[in-house]
Each structure stands twice: as structure tokens, then as C-alpha cells.
Design an enzyme around this catalytic site. Sequence first.
Site, PDB file in Angstrom:
ATOM      1  N   ARG A 136      -2.395 -30.798  -1.223  1.00  0.00           N
ATOM      2  CA  ARG A 136      -2.437 -30.246  -0.370  1.00  0.00           C
ATOM      3  C   ARG A 136      -3.484 -29.817   0.457  1.00  0.00           C
ATOM      4  O   ARG A 136      -3.392 -29.429   1.886  1.00  0.00           O
ATOM      5  CB  ARG A 136      -2.192 -28.099  -0.633  1.00  0.00           C
ATOM      6  CG  ARG A 136      -0.659 -28.124  -1.074  1.00  0.00           C
ATOM      7  CD  ARG A 136      -0.038 -26.634  -0.879  1.00  0.00           C
ATOM      8  NE  ARG A 136      -1.464 -25.659  -1.093  1.00  0.00           N
ATOM      9  CZ  ARG A 136      -1.756 -25.522  -2.982  1.00  0.00           C
ATOM     10  NH1 ARG A 136      -0.850 -25.637  -3.965  1.00  0.00           N
ATOM     11  NH2 ARG A 136      -3.180 -24.274  -2.964  1.00  0.00           N
ATOM     12  N   ASP A 193      -8.733 -27.241 -10.921  1.00  0.00           N
ATOM     13  CA  ASP A 193      -8.455 -27.741 -11.958  1.00  0.00           C
ATOM     14  C   ASP A 193      -7.793 -29.602 -11.017  1.00  0.00           C
ATOM     15  O   ASP A 193      -7.908 -29.408 -10.140  1.00  0.00           O
ATOM     16  CB  ASP A 193      -7.967 -27.654 -12.965  1.00  0.00           C
ATOM     17  CG  ASP A 193      -6.760 -26.708 -12.115  1.00  0.00           C
ATOM     18  OD1 ASP A 193      -6.438 -27.106 -11.035  1.00  0.00           O
ATOM     19  OD2 ASP A 193      -6.382 -26.181 -13.081  1.00  0.00           O
ATOM     20  N   LYS A 247      -6.641   6.362  -2.361  1.00  0.00           N
ATOM     21  CA  LYS A 247      -8.166   6.055  -3.340  1.00  0.00           C
ATOM     22  C   LYS A 247      -8.928   5.622  -1.703  1.00  0.00           C
ATOM     23  O   LYS A 247      -9.880   5.792  -1.261  1.00  0.00           O
ATOM     24  CB  LYS A 247      -7.397   4.745  -3.552  1.00  0.00           C
ATOM     25  CG  LYS A 247      -7.313   5.537  -4.713  1.00  0.00           C
ATOM     26  CD  LYS A 247      -7.145   4.676  -6.564  1.00  0.00           C
ATOM     27  CE  LYS A 247      -6.730   5.122  -7.625  1.00  0.00           C
ATOM     28  NZ  LYS A 247      -6.069   5.272  -7.836  1.00  0.00           N
ATOM     29  N   VAL A 289       0.551  -0.872  -0.587  1.00  0.00           N
ATOM     30  CA  VAL A 289       0.307  -0.161  -0.408  1.00  0.00           C
ATOM     31  C   VAL A 289       0.637   1.321  -0.474  1.00  0.00           C
ATOM     32  O   VAL A 289       2.016   1.317   0.844  1.00  0.00           O
ATOM     33  CB  VAL A 289      -0.857  -0.055   1.458  1.00  0.00           C
ATOM     34  CG1 VAL A 289      -1.601   1.241   0.903  1.00  0.00           C
ATOM     35  CG2 VAL A 289      -1.866  -1.050   1.443  1.00  0.00           C
ATOM     36  N   ILE A 319      -9.386 -16.129 -23.775  1.00  0.00           N
ATOM     37  CA  ILE A 319      -9.562 -15.053 -23.971  1.00  0.00           C
ATOM     38  C   ILE A 319      -9.352 -14.407 -23.396  1.00  0.00           C
ATOM     39  O   ILE A 319      -9.379 -14.616 -21.353  1.00  0.00           O
ATOM     40  CB  ILE A 319     -10.909 -14.562 -24.191  1.00  0.00           C
ATOM     41  CG1 ILE A 319     -11.692 -15.559 -25.901  1.00  0.00           C
ATOM     42  CG2 ILE A 319     -11.267 -13.675 -24.445  1.00  0.00           C
ATOM     43  CD1 ILE A 319     -12.810 -14.636 -25.571  1.00  0.00           C
TER      44      ILE A 319
END
Length: 429
Positions: A253, A260, A142, A135, A177
Amino acid sequence: MSTTHLLPAVLPSLKATFKRPLLLRSPFSNVLTKQTRFNFQPTRSATGGAQKIVKKSSKLPQEKTQTQSVNKSPSVQIKESPNRDICEVLERLAIQERNNGQPFKERAYQKAMRSIVAYPTRLNSGKEAQTLPGVGDKIAKKIDQFLETGSVEQLLLSKSNQEEADLINLFQRISGIGPVKAKSFVDKGYKSLEDLAKEPQLTHHQRIGLKYIKEFEEKIPRDELERLLDIVKKATHEIDPRYIVEACGSFRRGANVSNDLDIILTHPDFTEVMESATDRKKVKTSLLMQVVQALENCGFLTDSISKGSVKYMGVCQLPKNKTDGLCTHHRIDLRLIPHQNYYAGLLAWTGDDEHNRIMRLRAKARGYTLSEYGLVRKIKAEIGEDTYDEKIHIQSEEDVFKVLDMPYKKPHERNMRGVVKKKYLMHEE
DNA sequence: CTGACGTCGCATTTGG
DNA sequence: CCACATGCGA
DNA sequence: GTCAG
């Protein structure tokens, strides 16, 4: 409705989309409805309404609620942070930067978000946030703006810009994509997934991604993964018992659900020191491809995204089961790893990312380089500035920990994401 | 102030 | 035709 | 956008 029954129909129907677009309306409209209802309502999201989708499908016994984001790889869990609203703002900024083709800014926002998620108390100012790693000036400002006004200027888009951004986000959920193609398709005037299916220039990968857009977003229960893995192991060992087959990623794990199936293979015949390049290629090709072919022949692999000599990406499915009949399609990757790199590869692809980062830093500090290709010691030449590499022979994951003088961690102890939180708790004590 | 921020296999485009 | 660049996913 | 050099 039997998915297997649909299978033969779906592929041709996508190809024949031009003639019969109606066939596609039903599977896609679900996605779209979900989309408009849950995902792309910035006002709701900003006010902190939980963006949760409960999978209603009886296919998934888990009552898993998942925060649905446009991220293909959901990065951070932000559900129970006292700064959840701030994190959601950062997440949207991250997405915005990705859509702008600024992947490093995207990551910067994600990093800041992770820090803030791990922060135990409510942030009262940007200045307070700025003490956290990742940060800096801009994000602090912001945060101040958000705390004072309830929004961030950069996120306020005109209606048409917002629609465009939503569409880019939607298209990016399709595997194959990314930011560039998503934008180009939006520029070409496509307004929906049905439209996109008509695009003649979709690559094979993108067609697969479109066809399975919903199924690929489903989490895979561990027991299903176990069955999938079992099929791969049996088929592979039937070809040659000398193969070593292991699943990596979150499954290794110990995760209850995964996105997947990531499998690595090795075989004593595939080493890096093989005579001619042509021989090598031949062996590599046959070693991975014969496994792929066997799995294709038995119907386990339903589609292929890419087939190379060392990396296969595709789609797999359990055989139809008469008790539940489910056969959701899932992404599967197979990697063939040179025999002497196997344990380095196993370690690297088991992760998680954070654990890899820690181990690689440790290696570097000790004069080594650790990667999926092995553990290498950098040695300075006696004379001059030259260095040469000494490859450390690794016979197990334990070896790597040993050489780096680290306590061995079992796969399920390598989930470092979210451990930051514990650090803070420890600090308070 | 400037460069790194992981890196690479595969498919596909681009430009000779 | 080939060599290289790009996009993508991991 | 942030950080380290």
C-alpha cells in the site's frame, strides 16, 4: 559492534543461559530501561505526556518518532487529537481487558478510541461521545468520570497490581507470548526478561521472540523492504520462474515503513483441484519448502518460527552491507496460495483491514462472499431452502472490483485508516 | 435479551 | 500412539 | 463493551 558477529554467539548463549546469565544482561537491560522509563508510568501517560521514543540508532535514518505502546500491533494514531487524553485512557482500558483475557472488550475499547480520534473537536461530556459509533453507556460514564475527576476508577490499581500488570505487558511484547502465557509466567514468579530466558518450557517461537524482542519492534524502512523482497524474488525465480511472488501488507500500500514483510507466493502447479490428497500435500510441501530452503541456505532466513506446507513464519536479514553494515532482523511470512485463489489472496492480504471490511460488506450486500479464498456467489436453489456456491473466476484484483461494481482502487488508495477524519471534514463543508 | 464480534495454519498441550 | 483443544499470530 | 437482530 557487528550484529553478524554476534549471531553465532547469541543463540547458544540463550541456550546456555543457566550457566552464563551475565551475557544476556546487556541486550535485555536496554529494553527494560526503555520500558520503565517510557511505558509503564500510568501517571505520566494519563497526564498526556507524549510517550515518544526517538530511535537513536543510527541504523534508522528516519527520525520517526513512534508512540510506544504495549500493543504488538499498534492500532491507532492518537497524537494530534483534541481528545488525546481520553483516547489514552481508553487505550489503557483496552490493554487491561486484554490482560483480563477479554479480547472483545479490548476491541470494543479500540473501536471507541478510533471514533474519538477521528472526532474533530474536544468532547465536553460522555453524552456527546455517546453519539459516536462504538461508544455506549459504560464508556460514556467513564469519560464523564475522567473529565470530572481526571482519572477512571477502574484504572487505579494498587502498587503491586500495577507491577504485575506492567510485567504482563512486558512479557506480551515477546512474539509467541499472549495474555495467557504472560500471566502464567508472572504467576510462576518471573520478574524480568532475564528471568524468563531461564524458563525451560519456553517454546521455540517464544525463544525467537525473546531473542529479537528489540529488533522486531523496529520499523522497517521501505528501501530495506525492497531489497529484502528482491532477494526473495530472485531466489524463488531461480528455482522456477513460474512462481509469482508479491509483497502485501502496508508495503504494497505504499507505506514508508512497515512492521514486517508479508509475501505471498503461487505456482501454476498448486491448485485446489489436485487428484490425491497425498499428491497435493507433496506438491504443496515441496513448493513452499524448496523456496524456504534456498533462502535458508543463502543466509537470508536466520530463524524459523513455523514451517508448514502453505505458511512459513520466520526471521530474515539483509546480507551484511559494507557501507552501513546494518543487518537488523525482521519478521517475515511466506504464504503459498492455490493458483486460482491468488488474486483473492493478494487483495485480502494487501488490506488494509478496513478496506477488506468495506469490500466484504459490499460483496455480502450483492449476494457474494468475499474472502482470501475467493469470490463466491450464493445462489438459492429453485426448490427448498438450499443454496449452492458458484465460484467466480478471478484473474486480477480489478476483476473483484468489477464484479462488485466498485471503482478500482490502487493499493496505495486502500489505506482506509484515518479516513474517517476526512468524512467529518466533508460533513462540515 | 442474546449472540456476534474473522478465520485459520501451525506448534504445542491435553486427554484419552 | 492419535485426536482434539488451546494459544498465538496474522 | 457495543451493537444488531
